[in-house]
Scaffold this motif. Structure first.
Motif, mmCIF file in Angstrom:
data_model
loop_
_atom_site.group_PDB
_atom_site.id
_atom_site.type_symbol
_atom_site.label_atom_id
_atom_site.label_comp_id
_atom_site.label_asym_id
_atom_site.label_seq_id
_atom_site.Cartn_x
_atom_site.Cartn_y
_atom_site.Cartn_z
ATOM 1 N N ARG A 197 0.782 -1.238 0.000
ATOM 2 C CA ARG A 197 0.000 0.000 0.000
ATOM 3 C C ARG A 197 0.812 1.286 0.000
ATOM 4 O O ARG A 197 0.312 2.343 -0.391
ATOM 5 C CB ARG A 197 -0.922 0.006 1.220
ATOM 6 N N ALA A 198 2.067 1.240 0.437
ATOM 7 C CA ALA A 198 2.817 2.473 0.683
ATOM 8 C C ALA A 198 3.323 3.128 -0.606
ATOM 9 O O ALA A 198 3.845 2.461 -1.502
ATOM 10 C CB ALA A 198 3.984 2.198 1.612
ATOM 11 N N ASP A 199 3.177 4.458 -0.685
ATOM 12 C CA ASP A 199 3.796 5.245 -1.748
ATOM 13 C C ASP A 199 5.227 5.609 -1.370
ATOM 14 O O ASP A 199 6.094 5.737 -2.237
ATOM 15 C CB ASP A 199 2.999 6.540 -1.985
ATOM 16 N N PHE A 200 5.451 5.811 -0.092
ATOM 17 C CA PHE A 200 6.773 6.066 0.460
ATOM 18 C C PHE A 200 6.982 5.075 1.612
ATOM 19 O O PHE A 200 6.045 4.776 2.353
ATOM 20 C CB PHE A 200 6.894 7.492 1.012
ATOM 21 N N ILE A 201 8.208 4.595 1.774
ATOM 22 C CA ILE A 201 8.545 3.683 2.880
ATOM 23 C C ILE A 201 9.764 4.248 3.595
ATOM 24 O O ILE A 201 10.766 4.598 2.963
ATOM 25 C CB ILE A 201 8.845 2.261 2.374
ATOM 26 N N THR A 202 9.683 4.359 4.914
ATOM 27 C CA THR A 202 10.807 4.840 5.715
ATOM 28 C C THR A 202 11.107 3.842 6.827
ATOM 29 O O THR A 202 10.191 3.287 7.445
ATOM 30 C CB THR A 202 10.514 6.244 6.285
ATOM 31 N N LEU A 203 12.378 3.595 7.055
ATOM 32 C CA LEU A 203 12.802 2.574 8.023
ATOM 33 C C LEU A 203 13.314 3.225 9.302
ATOM 34 O O LEU A 203 14.121 4.163 9.257
ATOM 35 C CB LEU A 203 13.903 1.701 7.425
ATOM 36 N N HIS A 204 12.859 2.702 10.433
ATOM 37 C CA HIS A 204 13.291 3.218 11.734
ATOM 38 C C HIS A 204 13.388 2.063 12.733
ATOM 39 O O HIS A 204 12.779 2.080 13.799
ATOM 40 C CB HIS A 204 12.340 4.315 12.222
ATOM 41 N N THR A 205 14.159 1.075 12.354
ATOM 42 C CA THR A 205 14.340 -0.109 13.182
ATOM 43 C C THR A 205 15.833 -0.391 13.295
ATOM 44 O O THR A 205 16.593 -0.062 12.377
ATOM 45 C CB THR A 205 13.608 -1.320 12.559
ATOM 46 N N PRO A 206 16.292 -0.966 14.399
ATOM 47 C CA PRO A 206 17.716 -1.303 14.503
ATOM 48 C C PRO A 206 18.068 -2.468 13.594
ATOM 49 O O PRO A 206 17.184 -3.162 13.067
ATOM 50 C CB PRO A 206 17.880 -1.674 15.981
ATOM 51 N N LEU A 207 19.344 -2.685 13.414
ATOM 52 C CA LEU A 207 19.828 -3.793 12.599
ATOM 53 C C LEU A 207 20.007 -5.021 13.486
ATOM 54 O O LEU A 207 20.860 -5.051 14.362
ATOM 55 C CB LEU A 207 21.158 -3.430 11.934
ATOM 56 N N THR A 208 19.147 -6.026 13.279
ATOM 57 C CA THR A 208 19.240 -7.292 14.007
ATOM 58 C C THR A 208 19.176 -8.428 12.993
ATOM 59 O O THR A 208 18.995 -8.204 11.798
ATOM 60 C CB THR A 208 18.082 -7.437 15.018
ATOM 61 N N ASP A 209 19.300 -9.648 13.495
ATOM 62 C CA ASP A 209 19.180 -10.800 12.596
ATOM 63 C C ASP A 209 17.817 -10.837 11.922
ATOM 64 O O ASP A 209 17.685 -11.283 10.777
ATOM 65 C CB ASP A 209 19.425 -12.100 13.369
#
Length: 532
Positions: A197-209
């Protein structure tokens, strides 16, 4: 003798003054963090190390740091610190989890605008004396759908800013409750729904496995044609080669990238691609944020080195020196109980109940609750610590309850954790034996006695003959050595569980073989930090 601190990355001069004002000797050598060999040769002279992202605190460095007591990271991420190695050496690792949230969120919004309107390319073209008005046809933000992956401290700020811009926000976060989503004004969805559904996607999560490569070619294939992707969180969340292919094909219309798989990124296939805005990890780079995190890390480290106070520690509970000897083993117990449930739970957590029985009712229950929540959340949010865990749980709308009960069984005291999701309820209980080591004593209401190991395997199965032989033979065939093996069941012929303590991580191909049998209902590899 006064404690001595090394500042090996660029920090605000205010931090240096704080150390000096507290009677701490400080060497400000901001270029030293880039010189691995030189840093290695001098690190044994220091009690504290204050860093940002350039200094890599590796196991080799830690082994040379014979006097080091504390590492302070001015910022939220600690992926440049080998935390297990530091824990084994008794070195406290601190961060400043909330000092740059606004700054990072604002950078993500700025990148969103820049990509939507192709501002950097239009700027360069105009400076070159061109007037390419028709070339730079942008898209409006208003009315578009923004997909936020990770709706914690920073993600929630981005979501609120986007709502103010009249965007519709959909969010994916395993720890985001329906109540918290409603409070923020976002729509909570599953990851595939967000991609769709997203027109824009932004990431705000730490880097984990679990989050590494969350945006890859398969994810891009599920997205809208013309999607625009923003990453101001961590390099490695986006598979760069797959993003390049998505941009070349036209499936992805643009990208704003502030973080890279390899940093410093002096060469990258994303560089100079049309409508790709790249910045050199500027998410936290404002004067206000730099000042905030520098002050915080200096104060925290100074308090620890002069008073023994522990604040915002990744690998150490906030406890006083007087209660430490008795409380620390139960802190570890609470953490592994939370870690157990966190690793077997994929759905959003709605409620957490922690029962204290017997002697545990008289302990520092706030520290125990924080440890349990940190263990519970850490499989999804690697940077969580005992200070930030209760805040993160509250932000996600998790309902927390505490129950105290007089001694009710054979143990002097134990802790029981009950976690409810939209689909099921999970329970686990444990205690600490006289050797100071945590033990699992009940899982799913089934009694057992299991030592906690670094590498474990948890299975649920039917109570039928041959389970021990099946597990043992499959492990033996693949050279997986079992250090300890515990079984339990609720009744003859009913539900049963097995908990295996292994010498090494369980290989994925062996897991697939176990799951393919007709008696093993589920098999989950577990990992615990068992360092003292």
């Amino acid at each position: 003798m006064a404690p001595r601190v090394l500042v090996s990355d660029k920090l605000s001069p205010t931090a240096v003054e704080i150390f000096k004002d507290r009677g701490i000797e400080v060497d400000y050598l901001p270029e030293l963090g880039k010189d691995k060999e030189k840093l290695l040769s001098v690190i044994d002279q220091y009690d504290g190390l204050a860093i940002r992202s350039a200094t890599k605190v590796t196991e080799k460095l830690i082994n040379n740091a014979t006097n080091l007591k504390v590492v302070g990271r001015a910022g939220i991420g600690v992926d440049n610190v080998d935390i297990p190695a530091a824990s084994r050496r008794g070195i406290i690792v601190m961060n400043t989890p909330f000092g740059n949230s606004i700054t990072t969120a604002e950078h993500a919004i700025a990148m969103l605008f820049a990509v939507a309107r192709q501002i950097p390319e239009a700027n360069a073209s105009t400076h070159d004396g061109k007037w390419e008005k028709n070339r730079f046809m942008g898209v409006e933000i208003t009315g578009k759908t923004l997909g936020v992956i990770g709706c914690g401290n920073i993600g929630s700020v981005v979501a609120m800013r986007a709502i103010g811009l009249k965007m519709h926000v959909v969010a994916f976060d395993p720890f985001l409750s329906a109540e918290r989503a409603s409070e923020l004004g976002v729509e909570k969805v599953e990851l595939d729904e967000l991609f769709k559904r997203a027109d824009f996607i932004t990431l705000h999560t730490p880097l984990t496995d679990k989050t590494r490569g969350v945006i890859d070619k398969d994810a891009i294939a599920k997205m809208k044609k013309g999607v625009r992707i923003i990453n101001c969180a961590r390099g490695g969340l986006v598979v760069e080669a797959d993003l390049v292919e998505g941009l070349k094909s036209g499936k992805v219309a643009g990208a704003g990238i502030d973080v890279f798989e390899t940093e410093p990124a002096t060469e990258n296939p994303l560089f100079n691609m049309p409508n790709v805005v790249c910045t050199p990890h500027l998410g936290a780079s404002t004067s206000e944020a730099q000042e905030n995190v520098a002050i915080q890390v200096a104060e925290q480290m100074a308090d620890y080195l002069t008073k023994g106070a522990v604040t915002n520690a990744i690998n150490m509970p906030s406890i006083s020196a007087e209660e430490a000897p008795r409380l620390k083993p139960f802190i570890k117990l609470a953490e592994v109980l939370g870690a157990f449930v966190g690793q077997v739970t994929d759905e959003a957590i709605e409620e957490v109940e922690i029962l204290f029985d017997g002697s545990t009712t008289e302990m520092n229950r706030r520290a125990l609750i924080s440890a349990a929540l940190a263990g519970l959340i850490r499989p999804q949010v690697a940077d969580v610590n005992m200070v930030s865990a209760p805040i993160m749980a509250k932000e996600r709308g998790i309902i927390l309850s505490e129950v105290k009960r007089d001694k009710s069984g054979v143990f002097d005291g134990y802790i029981k954790l009950t976690v409810k999701t939209s689909e099921k309820t999970r329970t686990i209980a444990g205690t600490v034996f006289s050797d100071g080591k945590p033990r699992f004593i009940q899982i799913k209401g089934i009694n057992l006695d299991a030592e906690v190991g670094q590498h474990m395997l948890y299975t649920t199965n039917y109570d039928v003959p041959g389970i021990i032989g099946l597990l043992g033979s499959i492990c033996a065939k693949h050279q997986v050595n079992i250090a300890n093996f515990q079984l339990g069941r609720n009744r003859p012929g009913g539900d049963a569980i097995a908990l295996l303590y292994l010498d090494a991580p369980f290989p994925p191909e062996v897991l697939r073989e176990l799951r393919a049998t007709d008696v093993i209902l589920s098999a989950k590899p577990l990992s615990f930090d068992v360092a003292a």
